[in-house]
Design a protein around this motif. Sequence first.
Motif, short mmCIF file in Angstrom:
data_model
loop_
_atom_site.label_atom_id
_atom_site.label_comp_id
_atom_site.label_asym_id
_atom_site.label_seq_id
_atom_site.Cartn_x
_atom_site.Cartn_y
_atom_site.Cartn_z
N ILE A 109 0.84 -1.20 0.00
CA ILE A 109 0.00 0.00 0.00
C ILE A 109 0.88 1.26 0.00
N CYS A 110 0.60 2.15 -0.95
CA CYS A 110 1.36 3.40 -1.04
C CYS A 110 0.49 4.64 -0.87
N GLN A 111 -0.81 4.46 -0.76
CA GLN A 111 -1.72 5.57 -0.48
C GLN A 111 -3.02 5.01 0.09
N ILE A 112 -3.55 5.71 1.08
CA ILE A 112 -4.85 5.36 1.68
C ILE A 112 -5.73 6.60 1.69
N GLY A 113 -6.99 6.42 1.32
CA GLY A 113 -7.98 7.48 1.44
C GLY A 113 -9.15 6.98 2.27
N LEU A 114 -9.59 7.76 3.23
CA LEU A 114 -10.71 7.39 4.11
C LEU A 114 -11.68 8.56 4.23
N VAL A 115 -12.97 8.25 4.18
CA VAL A 115 -14.00 9.28 4.38
C VAL A 115 -15.08 8.73 5.29
N LYS A 116 -15.76 9.62 5.97
CA LYS A 116 -16.90 9.23 6.80
C LYS A 116 -18.12 10.03 6.37
N TYR A 117 -19.21 9.31 6.13
CA TYR A 117 -20.48 9.93 5.77
C TYR A 117 -21.48 9.75 6.91
N LYS A 118 -22.25 10.78 7.18
CA LYS A 118 -23.30 10.70 8.19
C LYS A 118 -24.54 11.42 7.67
N ASP A 119 -25.65 10.70 7.66
CA ASP A 119 -26.92 11.24 7.17
C ASP A 119 -26.78 11.85 5.78
N GLY A 120 -26.00 11.16 4.94
CA GLY A 120 -25.88 11.57 3.55
C GLY A 120 -24.87 12.67 3.28
N GLU A 121 -24.17 13.12 4.30
CA GLU A 121 -23.21 14.21 4.13
C GLU A 121 -21.80 13.75 4.50
N LEU A 122 -20.81 14.29 3.79
CA LEU A 122 -19.42 14.01 4.10
C LEU A 122 -19.05 14.72 5.39
N GLN A 123 -18.66 13.95 6.41
CA GLN A 123 -18.36 14.52 7.72
C GLN A 123 -16.87 14.66 7.98
N LYS A 124 -16.08 13.75 7.42
CA LYS A 124 -14.67 13.71 7.77
C LYS A 124 -13.90 13.02 6.67
N GLU A 125 -12.68 13.46 6.40
CA GLU A 125 -11.86 12.81 5.41
C GLU A 125 -10.39 12.81 5.84
N TRP A 126 -9.67 11.84 5.37
CA TRP A 126 -8.24 11.72 5.67
C TRP A 126 -7.57 10.93 4.55
N SER A 127 -6.40 11.36 4.18
CA SER A 127 -5.62 10.58 3.21
C SER A 127 -4.14 10.80 3.48
N SER A 128 -3.36 9.83 3.05
CA SER A 128 -1.91 9.93 3.23
C SER A 128 -1.21 9.02 2.25
N LEU A 129 -0.08 9.50 1.74
CA LEU A 129 0.83 8.59 1.06
C LEU A 129 1.45 7.69 2.12
N ILE A 130 1.75 6.46 1.75
CA ILE A 130 2.32 5.49 2.67
C ILE A 130 3.61 4.94 2.04
N ASN A 131 4.65 4.85 2.84
CA ASN A 131 5.88 4.22 2.35
C ASN A 131 5.74 2.71 2.52
N PRO A 132 5.60 1.98 1.42
CA PRO A 132 5.40 0.52 1.53
C PRO A 132 6.69 -0.23 1.81
N GLU A 133 7.81 0.48 1.81
CA GLU A 133 9.12 -0.14 1.97
C GLU A 133 9.28 -1.29 0.97
N ASP A 134 8.90 -0.99 -0.25
CA ASP A 134 8.93 -1.97 -1.33
C ASP A 134 9.16 -1.21 -2.63
N TYR A 135 9.43 -1.94 -3.69
CA TYR A 135 9.70 -1.30 -4.97
C TYR A 135 8.41 -0.87 -5.65
N PHE A 136 8.53 0.07 -6.60
CA PHE A 136 7.39 0.56 -7.37
C PHE A 136 7.48 0.02 -8.80
#
Length: 287
Positions: A18-45
């Motif tokens: 994994i080299c990137q993760i995106g996460l969101v939270k929805y509540k009652d049909g609306e976007l409440q929270k979001e987070w994302s980050s690049l991740i170092n997989p310590e592996d080749y690309f």
Amino acid sequence: MEFVAIDVETANADMASICQIGLVKYKDGELQKEWSSLINPEDYFDFINVGIHGITEESVANSPVLSEVYDILVEFMSDEICVCHTHFDRVSLFRAFEQSSLKHFNITWLDSARVARRAWEECAWSGYGLANVCKIIGYEFQHHDALEDAKASGQVILAALNKTGMDIESWLSRVNKPIDLNAPTICRKGNPEGELFGEVLAFTGALMVPRAEASELASSIGCEVGSGVTKKTTILVVGDQDITKLAGKSKSSKHIKAETLISKGQKIRVLKESDFVELVNMSQNNA
């Protein structure tokens, strides 16, 4: 009504990379929270993956490794309904946790592709990829960015809830029932009720299980199994002992042909055998 949605991008054919993760939270049909980050997989690309998402080894040089964002994942996802589009993201997270010796926590998974196949007749048997479903619902996004894809998966769920009038708890049950509740059971090259129906899969390299058994597993989750790589191929499964050659030059003719087709724009996902087996296990556990 509350749920989270996740998407990941990987550095190479190993689903744990994994080299990137995106996460969101929805509540009652609306976007409440979001987070994302690049991740170092310590592996080749691999150039194939870089060509899809544009993330390189240099991009993640100063990014956290998975264990350093583990607490954020727990906060977002623990004891929540978590949406992903097909089980690839779920398997990637599972494999990455295993590789990093991270503790698994309770998540209720909901596959937005399975929801789409039951909510919209036009993508019941084909065309249920995230980009096409979002065209159907009129949602525009930047594909293959983990945060954008996570938001899009959430939008598919919201659109399905609105279209059908069903709540998300009802969908958790509905996705485990036949697409057409009135249709008889059908036998085809690929199980039409399988989560990967419409995918055309080929195997290459030395597998840990007999090729016939591997083909049966692929068929059980919906894949049509071909003897070679063609313009119809969408998944290539490479034996684990051959996957280590990905960074070098010793690749099978099927693997080389797949890379050639990918360079010309064909969408082929390359998986190692153990990731394929885990994908089958998770699909069957949801059946």
